[in-house]
Scaffold this motif. Structure first.
Motif, mmCIF file in Angstrom:
data_model
loop_
_atom_site.group_PDB
_atom_site.id
_atom_site.type_symbol
_atom_site.label_atom_id
_atom_site.label_comp_id
_atom_site.label_asym_id
_atom_site.label_seq_id
_atom_site.Cartn_x
_atom_site.Cartn_y
_atom_site.Cartn_z
ATOM 1 N N ASP A 1 -3.465 9.264 7.775
ATOM 2 C CA ASP A 1 -4.931 9.179 7.821
ATOM 3 C C ASP A 1 -5.440 7.831 7.305
ATOM 4 N N ALA A 2 -4.726 7.270 6.324
ATOM 5 C CA ALA A 2 -5.151 5.971 5.793
ATOM 6 C C ALA A 2 -4.985 4.871 6.833
ATOM 7 N N LEU A 3 -3.899 4.936 7.614
ATOM 8 C CA LEU A 3 -3.620 3.844 8.553
ATOM 9 C C LEU A 3 -4.144 4.116 9.960
ATOM 10 N N ASP A 4 -4.346 5.373 10.273
ATOM 11 C CA ASP A 4 -4.749 5.718 11.648
ATOM 12 C C ASP A 4 -5.676 6.921 11.608
ATOM 13 N N PRO A 5 -6.862 6.730 11.019
ATOM 14 C CA PRO A 5 -7.744 7.872 10.774
ATOM 15 C C PRO A 5 -8.149 8.628 12.041
ATOM 16 N N ALA A 6 -8.264 7.926 13.157
ATOM 17 C CA ALA A 6 -8.711 8.595 14.386
ATOM 18 C C ALA A 6 -7.557 9.181 15.190
ATOM 19 N N GLY A 7 -6.326 9.020 14.694
ATOM 20 C CA GLY A 7 -5.186 9.567 15.432
ATOM 21 C C GLY A 7 -4.946 8.892 16.763
ATOM 22 N N MET A 8 -5.113 7.572 16.783
ATOM 23 C CA MET A 8 -4.935 6.772 18.003
ATOM 24 C C MET A 8 -3.466 6.554 18.362
ATOM 25 N N LEU A 9 -2.592 6.545 17.329
ATOM 26 C CA LEU A 9 -1.234 6.030 17.509
ATOM 27 C C LEU A 9 -0.227 7.149 17.716
ATOM 28 N N ASN A 10 0.362 7.192 18.887
ATOM 29 C CA ASN A 10 1.411 8.137 19.256
ATOM 30 C C ASN A 10 1.110 9.567 18.797
ATOM 31 N N PRO A 11 -0.030 10.111 19.232
ATOM 32 C CA PRO A 11 -0.424 11.450 18.785
ATOM 33 C C PRO A 11 0.575 12.506 19.234
ATOM 34 N N GLY A 12 0.779 13.505 18.387
ATOM 35 C CA GLY A 12 1.710 14.582 18.721
ATOM 36 C C GLY A 12 3.153 14.266 18.365
ATOM 37 N N LYS A 13 3.407 13.058 17.834
ATOM 38 C CA LYS A 13 4.735 12.713 17.362
ATOM 39 C C LYS A 13 4.733 12.810 15.826
ATOM 40 N N GLY B 1 9.995 12.791 16.838
ATOM 41 C CA GLY B 1 9.407 12.730 18.177
ATOM 42 C C GLY B 1 8.423 13.861 18.387
ATOM 43 N N SER B 2 8.390 14.414 19.605
ATOM 44 C CA SER B 2 7.560 15.603 19.813
ATOM 45 C C SER B 2 8.407 16.874 19.739
ATOM 46 N N LEU B 3 9.728 16.741 19.906
ATOM 47 C CA LEU B 3 10.584 17.943 19.950
ATOM 48 C C LEU B 3 10.714 18.656 18.606
ATOM 49 N N LYS B 4 10.686 17.902 17.513
ATOM 50 C CA LYS B 4 10.973 18.527 16.223
ATOM 51 C C LYS B 4 9.758 18.612 15.296
ATOM 52 N N VAL B 5 8.573 18.513 15.886
ATOM 53 C CA VAL B 5 7.342 18.556 15.088
ATOM 54 C C VAL B 5 7.229 19.877 14.324
ATOM 55 N N ASP B 6 7.489 20.972 15.012
ATOM 56 C CA ASP B 6 7.328 22.279 14.366
ATOM 57 C C ASP B 6 8.335 22.478 13.246
ATOM 58 N N ILE B 7 9.568 22.065 13.515
ATOM 59 C CA ILE B 7 10.590 22.285 12.499
ATOM 60 C C ILE B 7 10.354 21.378 11.287
ATOM 61 N N LEU B 8 9.840 20.165 11.518
ATOM 62 C CA LEU B 8 9.494 19.307 10.378
ATOM 63 C C LEU B 8 8.443 19.994 9.509
ATOM 64 N N ALA B 9 7.442 20.563 10.173
ATOM 65 C CA ALA B 9 6.369 21.226 9.428
ATOM 66 C C ALA B 9 6.911 22.399 8.604
ATOM 67 N N GLN B 10 7.943 23.068 9.127
ATOM 68 C CA GLN B 10 8.543 24.170 8.357
ATOM 69 C C GLN B 10 9.387 23.658 7.194
ATOM 70 N N VAL C 1 14.320 12.690 21.317
ATOM 71 C CA VAL C 1 13.402 13.734 20.864
ATOM 72 C C VAL C 1 12.013 13.587 21.492
ATOM 73 N N ALA C 2 11.984 12.973 22.690
ATOM 74 C CA ALA C 2 10.715 12.779 23.405
ATOM 75 C C ALA C 2 9.671 12.144 22.488
ATOM 76 N N GLY C 3 10.067 11.008 21.913
ATOM 77 C CA GLY C 3 9.197 10.344 20.942
ATOM 78 C C GLY C 3 8.415 9.175 21.500
ATOM 79 N N ALA C 4 8.663 8.787 22.753
ATOM 80 C CA ALA C 4 8.056 7.553 23.268
ATOM 81 C C ALA C 4 7.373 7.750 24.611
ATOM 82 N N THR C 5 7.037 9.003 24.928
ATOM 83 C CA THR C 5 6.386 9.297 26.213
ATOM 84 C C THR C 5 5.095 10.077 25.957
ATOM 85 N N PRO C 6 4.139 9.975 26.902
ATOM 86 C CA PRO C 6 2.837 10.622 26.698
ATOM 87 C C PRO C 6 2.909 12.131 26.934
ATOM 88 N N ASP C 7 1.932 12.845 26.413
ATOM 89 C CA ASP C 7 1.878 14.293 26.656
ATOM 90 C C ASP C 7 1.285 14.568 28.046
#
Lengths: 477, 477
Positions: free
Chosen positions: B460-472, B436-445, B82-88
């Motif tokens: 937000d508690a663990l990664d407030p700045a969104g440093m870790l695997n953003p977009g996944k 991953g990045s492929l199913k982000v939209d469907i998860l949100a639905q 699901v393209a979960g381990a590669t950069p955008d």
């Protein structure tokens, strides 16, 4: 209360319109039993006990209490060993009893799942599963009173975890009411579901500090059709471990493997009516082995006889007897189960619920008595419990020549010494019982730094105002 | 970068002092393979790939990157579906490969535990366990490339989960580096430990969005000493389920129960060299049954013959063959395992990794082809997979008379139709593969509202700045 804007009796009236007059009581006569923990160590006070009859009612109650900032203490069967489900002395914490929410919503013997409300007593869960030809494997001493909500909130363990896991391993879905009355419907019944964070695992074991579990989807197992119980005397602590590994390696249905000391068994035989040693001679170390299979005629006896013959040959097992009837099985299990009661009859006890890696159980069993005798020379160690999980109940009986009060006054010293051994072996200072209010300080010492910061961060994210079971797991800030 | 205060080459130089010159590369020739997901669906860019050799190095790297606000994408074997381990495509996300951290730290065959670093390949984990007479049961198609860190970060499943659970059920402890370089040492090896929130369960399955798993303590099992593989044709979807339940009920060592359609098996026989149907006649539905025991001579064959005789008598099983040799076992499993490859050879495929309650698998298998044929009349459904978990890989092959590109352009429509059936049955739109990045939209639905808010709160508690695997898992805010 909230700057005096709302009076307590107005709040009570508002709550009564939600849960009905029978669903709330402020009468100290009614509320008293809800304010004392099972061990009687931390008596508290509450303005009222609220007993919602449904998730919707509870959600409404939480909205009202959240508006006025009144914290809540969720309570199931009130069987916590660490004062985790009772209010503190301030008289400002409402008790929420889930006992009226006691419906079995559904059972599916094909899925092998069961949806139950939080207030269903563990024994009733087991019975409802059995009626449909299934089995819910979790089993504990307090199963006649403990509710499934409390069992999950504390991730209870018990006798059969070597086979079936702890409570968290038996749950597929949850319904949770949050601090502000929002309801998370996570009542899934799927074996595989990788759609985001494992919220159910966060709520299980969080002791009511992150949300109130109102229902759960539980995993069921096939009904047991063949079982065997064996009582053995073993040469020493290492022999007990070696026998455990031999049985575990052979896939012969191990369900429980319980260690008992010579001292503990002697107390049971002396103080419990009708209890007697099932072997010809007493020994220093015993184990009870419980095997079970959902296959009829699983051949457990033949397999066991091979293992026992080897273990007698190697000198690990001194003597062994296989239960020949249901009555004999029950009698063997009774020796294990009456350990607490026989100790109670023999005097005051200091109790420790710890775990160590399974390989370290023999070291633990040898070292702890030595260090504790340096503190109280005539202290009587009575270790027993779930050897296969590394979870030994490390109890101590008062010396025969010491007053109970004097002995108990030294319980901090003794537990500290026990915990030092536990810590040196990479163990846990709370294997089954959780933190509650009793172990808050020791948790802060053991898991200081990053682990506690992570936990605090999660707590603040889900319960920023500290509404949910304050003073449990963490100290109140 | 951070208002231009630090130049990218200065950052690279600083990182190189931590991980060595061999531990970082900005050369597009080196970094390209790290930027494309395994399925090739989401090619991205990275300023550099960093390969720390130790937890300490990674911690230092995270402090440096945190200071300048550069986000990171952790990567193991780069086998995400699901393209979960590669950069955008932004070129602003550093890839952190854990591949150099590939030591087995320790194995304890008495505790039945094993401590490994994140970069150890799954197959190497299995082999290291086997060398010490134990077994690590997790098994997947990508086990020769997937690393244990990725396996845990995605809570991987596989063939044997009906017996041993998903990845999360196989882990007792974790070591995790947080966004700011703090290290959580949760490397416990205890079977019971109720000391606060289940942090390990929060990191497992969080797909690198909460922290970077650097090591884990895994549970091991006794070595398998007896096994049996059976290939059956069954009358219909309900027969397959009924056979599954009969075997599950009898405690005869069920390790895998895989469904295959007539269409899928035909494709394998047609396109895979040497593959042939092990039964006399083709059928519309097949199952592969895999039994295993750590007991030598566990009598699996006798037990199986009883069950099969009953199932043939009742009409559920049409024909069945038991593998008589290791070669036959492998040949039977090959028919199941070559499903993806034979479909690839036959044309373009639309794939869906879903799960439903086990009892709903027959309904799912019947309904999905009907609704998908309303969209593309000649679409070729090829369902197969882990029936005992409710986890069917619902693949579709292109119609013989349609271009691949045209077919694939309609994959959104088809997956939507599949997911509507899944949802109506209370299922999951990602059983094994994660978001991953492929199913982000469907998860949100699917999990809009409270569930997503809870997850966001934890993020937000663990990664407030969104440093870790953003977009996944979540879209970038």
């Amino acid at each position: 209360l909230d700057g005096g804007v709302i009076k307590i009796d107005e709040l009570q009236a508002a709550l009564a319109t939600v849960v009905g007059d029978n669903g709330i009581s402020a009468d100290p006569f009614d509320t008293a039993p809800y304010c004392v923990d099972w061990r009687g160590l931390r008596p508290g006070k509450t303005p009222f006990v609220i007993r919602p009859a449904s998730t919707e009612q509870l959600a409404h109650v939480m909205r009202l209490l959240s508006d006025v900032g009144m914290p809540v203490v969720p309570q199931g069967g009130n069987t916590s060993m660490v004062a985790g489900a009772t209010p503190d002395e301030s008289g400002t914490q409402a008790v929420i009893s889930l006992s009226r929410m006691n419906k079995v919503r559904s059972i599916d013997p094909v899925d092998m799942t069961m949806a139950v409300e939080a207030g269903v007593v563990l024994k009733a869960v087991q019975e409802a599963a059995a009626e449909r030809g299934c089995m819910f494997p979790l089993s504990l001493a307090s199963e006649g009173s403990a509710t499934i909500g409390g069992v999950l909130a504390t991730n209870a363990g018990g006798n059969t975890t070597i086979r079936y896991g702890n409570a968290r391993d038996l749950v597929l879905g949850l319904e949770v009411v949050l601090r502000d009355g929002r309801v998370w419907n996570g009542m899934r019944c799927l074996r595989k579901d990788n759609t985001g964070y494992a919220l159910r695992h966060l709520f299980v074991g969080s002791e009511g500090t992150l949300g109130l579990i109102t229902a759960a989807t539980l995993r069921l197992w096939p009904k047991i059709k063949d079982e065997l119980v064996i009582f053995c005397s073993v040469a020493n602590e290492n022999s007990a471990l070696s026998l455990f590994r031999k049985i575990q390696d052979r896939d012969i249905g191990l369900r429980a493997f319980e260690y008992m000391s010579g001292a503990g068994v002697e107390l049971v035989v002396r103080h419990i009516d009708g209890a007697r040693l099932p072997l010809a001679r007493p020994a220093q170390h015993y184990v009870l082995i419980d095997l079970a299979s959902s296959r009829a005629s699983a051949g457990l006896r033949d397999l066991t006889e091979v293992v026992l013959a080897e273990a007698i040959e190697s000198g690990d097992v001194i003597d062994a007897v296989i239960a020949e009837s249901i009555a004999q099985k029950a009698a063997m299990w009774r020796i294990r189960e009456e350990h607490s009661e026989s100790q109670r009859k023999a005097g005051a006890s200091i109790k420790n619920d710890i775990s160590v890696p399974v390989s370290s159980v023999p070291t633990f069993l040898r070292e702890v008595p030595v260090v504790c005798r340096q503190i109280i020379p005539k202290i009587r160690p009575v270790p027993f419990g779930h050897m296969g999980d590394g979870n030994i109940h490390m109890n101590f009986l008062q010396p025969e020549d010491m007053e109970a009060a004097e002995f108990l006054s030294r319980s901090g010293e003794i537990s500290k010494a026990v915990n030092e051994v536990v810590r040196s072996l990479g163990g846990s200072m709370s294997a089954e019982h959780g933190i509650g209010s009793l172990k808050v300080d020791i948790l802060a010492q053991w898991h200081e730094g990053i682990e506690l910061e992570l936990m605090r961060g999660i707590k603040d994210a889900l319960d920023p105002a500290g509404m949910l079971n304050p003073g449990k797991i963490f100290s109140v800030r």
